[in-house]
Write a protein that holds these residues in place. Structure first.
Motif, mmCIF file in Angstrom:
data_model
loop_
_atom_site.group_PDB
_atom_site.id
_atom_site.type_symbol
_atom_site.label_atom_id
_atom_site.label_comp_id
_atom_site.label_asym_id
_atom_site.label_seq_id
_atom_site.Cartn_x
_atom_site.Cartn_y
_atom_site.Cartn_z
ATOM 1 N N LEU A 135 21.721 -59.950 12.611
ATOM 2 C CA LEU A 135 21.979 -60.950 11.564
ATOM 3 C C LEU A 135 20.668 -61.468 10.982
ATOM 4 N N VAL A 136 19.756 -61.881 11.838
ATOM 5 C CA VAL A 136 18.481 -62.440 11.370
ATOM 6 C C VAL A 136 17.681 -61.407 10.587
ATOM 7 N N PHE A 137 17.505 -60.206 11.150
ATOM 8 C CA PHE A 137 16.676 -59.200 10.493
ATOM 9 C C PHE A 137 17.381 -58.548 9.297
ATOM 10 N N ARG B 5 20.391 -65.747 -0.684
ATOM 11 C CA ARG B 5 21.084 -66.601 -1.665
ATOM 12 C C ARG B 5 22.577 -66.684 -1.369
ATOM 13 N N VAL B 6 23.174 -65.548 -1.031
ATOM 14 C CA VAL B 6 24.598 -65.554 -0.687
ATOM 15 C C VAL B 6 24.828 -66.418 0.554
ATOM 16 N N ALA B 7 23.954 -66.271 1.536
ATOM 17 C CA ALA B 7 24.069 -67.093 2.749
ATOM 18 C C ALA B 7 23.888 -68.568 2.413
ATOM 19 N N ALA B 8 22.969 -68.867 1.485
ATOM 20 C CA ALA B 8 22.757 -70.262 1.081
ATOM 21 C C ALA B 8 23.995 -70.811 0.384
ATOM 22 N N ALA C 194 21.485 -74.381 16.888
ATOM 23 C CA ALA C 194 20.081 -74.448 16.464
ATOM 24 C C ALA C 194 19.955 -74.013 15.005
ATOM 25 N N LEU C 195 20.685 -72.986 14.595
ATOM 26 C CA LEU C 195 20.662 -72.564 13.199
ATOM 27 C C LEU C 195 21.203 -73.659 12.295
#
Length: 172
Positions: free
Chosen positions: A104-106, A116-119, A143-144
């Motif tokens: 997910l992170v990478f 942007r989609v995640a935002a 934490a995220l």
């Protein structure tokens, strides 16, 4: 678990501390183990078998951002880049990892459009009041949640400068 880093690279560090103010994780935490000098010491302990790789060694090596700001600051010419480059694959082989979280992170952060989609999803998450549910999430996801800045929809459509050479220097 065997941990091996070239001894001559480890021995180059004279522990002078010039790397400390250049290391973002050390500046943020003030913890010696979160500095290049501290990580080199931990690598040395792990290489000699005096510290287990799993646990603090892995945690502190994983927290290195890999920015390598410490390399030009070092008067002894320590090749921290070679050290961390040699250590990371060993950690990935020898210490259990959360593969889904790492994917997910990478798979997200290096890509501005995906981010942007995640935002946008973050805006929905904040506006729908779902943060209250975050208390029930696993610690890593909590934490995220704590890292999520306030996001406005109009900010998602601003043009951001891109890296040099990409279609006229601007990318949406």
């Amino acid at each position: 678990m065997a941990f091996e880093v070239r001894r001559e690279l480890l021995d180059e560090c004279v522990h002078c501390g010039f790397c400390l103010p250049t290391c973002p994780t050390y500046v943020l935490t003030g913890d010696e183990a979160e500095s290049p000098r501290g990580r080199i010491y931990l690598m040395d302990l792990a290489t000699r078998g005096e510290a287990p790789v799993a646990g603090p060694v892995t945690r502190h090596l994983d927290s290195c951002l890999g920015c390598l700001a410490c390399v030009p600051a070092c008067p002894s010419g320590v090749r921290y880049d070679a050290l961390i480059e040699a250590a990371r694959p060993q950690l990935n082989r020898e210490v259990p990892r959360d593969r889904l979280f790492r994917a997910l992170v990478f798979g997200l952060f290096p890509y501005p459009r995906r981010l942007r989609v995640a935002a946008l999803l973050g805006v929905l998450y904040q506006r729908l009041g779902l943060r209250r549910l975050a208390r029930r999430l696993p610690p890593r996801l909590r934490a995220l949640d704590g890292l999520l800045p306030p996001v406005r929809v109009r900010d998602l459509f601003r043009r951001t400068p891109s890296t040099a050479g990409v279609r006229g220097g601007w990318r949406c």
